[in-house]
Design a protein around this motif. Structure first.
Motif, PDB file in Angstrom:
ATOM      1  N   ILE A  10       0.861  -1.307   0.045  1.00 55.36           N
ATOM      2  CA  ILE A  10      -0.028   0.013  -0.103  1.00 55.36           C
ATOM      3  C   ILE A  10       0.523   1.203  -0.268  1.00 55.36           C
ATOM      4  N   THR A  11       0.749   2.162  -1.089  1.00 53.63           N
ATOM      5  CA  THR A  11       1.640   3.240  -1.268  1.00 53.63           C
ATOM      6  C   THR A  11       0.751   4.334  -1.533  1.00 53.63           C
ATOM      7  N   PRO A  12       0.791   5.381  -0.618  1.00 58.47           N
ATOM      8  CA  PRO A  12       0.029   6.482  -0.948  1.00 58.47           C
ATOM      9  C   PRO A  12       0.187   7.206  -2.371  1.00 58.47           C
ATOM     10  N   VAL A  13      -0.805   7.353  -3.153  1.00 55.73           N
ATOM     11  CA  VAL A  13      -0.776   8.108  -4.361  1.00 55.73           C
ATOM     12  C   VAL A  13      -1.117   9.658  -4.321  1.00 55.73           C
ATOM     13  N   THR A  14      -2.260   9.917  -3.661  1.00 61.49           N
ATOM     14  CA  THR A  14      -2.537  11.375  -3.431  1.00 61.49           C
ATOM     15  C   THR A  14      -3.087  11.259  -1.850  1.00 61.49           C
ATOM     16  N   ASP A  15      -3.453  12.679  -1.456  1.00 66.70           N
ATOM     17  CA  ASP A  15      -4.008  13.057  -0.272  1.00 66.70           C
ATOM     18  C   ASP A  15      -5.453  13.223  -0.693  1.00 66.70           C
ATOM     19  N   LYS A  16      -5.934  13.537   0.266  1.00 63.20           N
ATOM     20  CA  LYS A  16      -7.673  13.709   0.118  1.00 63.20           C
ATOM     21  C   LYS A  16      -7.984  14.875  -1.050  1.00 63.20           C
ATOM     22  N   GLU A  17      -7.026  15.929  -1.015  1.00 63.85           N
ATOM     23  CA  GLU A  17      -7.305  16.946  -1.893  1.00 63.85           C
ATOM     24  C   GLU A  17      -6.727  16.485  -3.298  1.00 63.85           C
ATOM     25  N   GLY A  18      -6.001  15.350  -3.403  1.00 60.84           N
ATOM     26  CA  GLY A  18      -5.598  15.138  -4.843  1.00 60.84           C
ATOM     27  C   GLY A  18      -4.076  15.342  -5.071  1.00 60.84           C
ATOM     28  N   ASN A  19      -3.545  15.837  -4.132  1.00 67.12           N
ATOM     29  CA  ASN A  19      -2.438  16.533  -4.358  1.00 67.12           C
ATOM     30  C   ASN A  19      -1.124  15.073  -3.897  1.00 67.12           C
ATOM     31  N   GLU A  20      -0.028  15.176  -4.399  1.00 67.76           N
ATOM     32  CA  GLU A  20       0.939  13.864  -4.286  1.00 67.76           C
ATOM     33  C   GLU A  20       1.398  14.205  -2.944  1.00 67.76           C
ATOM     34  N   PRO A  21       1.560  13.149  -1.906  1.00 74.20           N
ATOM     35  CA  PRO A  21       2.091  13.080  -0.770  1.00 74.20           C
ATOM     36  C   PRO A  21       3.453  13.833  -0.664  1.00 74.20           C
TER      37      PRO A  21
END
Length: 101
Positions: A10-21
């Protein structure tokens, strides 16, 4: 029971606002399963009224939870879930069988 062993990453792709982490941290773990998942995913396909991604998410969630419940069926945590989960699985399998026709 012999089981297949899968790796979940599991790798974060975007945060809740659609921004790259800014500091993405991955989580990886092994997932034993009595089913061969690629064949099962192909068999289930897209579930009626769900997107392909939602269908995949649902199936993987069911398999991960179901494997733990099977392994620990007498655990008090699952006591109230065993019967409804079994009913859900029967209904799920029926729907998949109808979609195959």
């Amino acid at each position: 029971m012999k089981k297949y062993l899968y790796r979940v990453d599991i790798t974060p792709v975007t945060d809740k606002e659609g921004n790259e982490p800014t500091n993405p941290q991955s989580i990886a773990f092994d997932f034993p399963c009595h089913d061969e998942l690629h064949g099962l995913l192909a068999k289930v396909g897209v579930i009626e009224d769900l997107t392909e991604q939602e269908s995949l998410n649902l199936l993987m969630g069911i398999k991960m939870m179901g494997e733990v419940m099977l392994e620990h069926r007498n655990h008090t945590l699952f006591k109230d879930l065993n019967r409804p989960f079994g009913e859900f699985m029967r209904a799920f399998k029926q729907q998949v069988a109808q979609q195959e026709k």
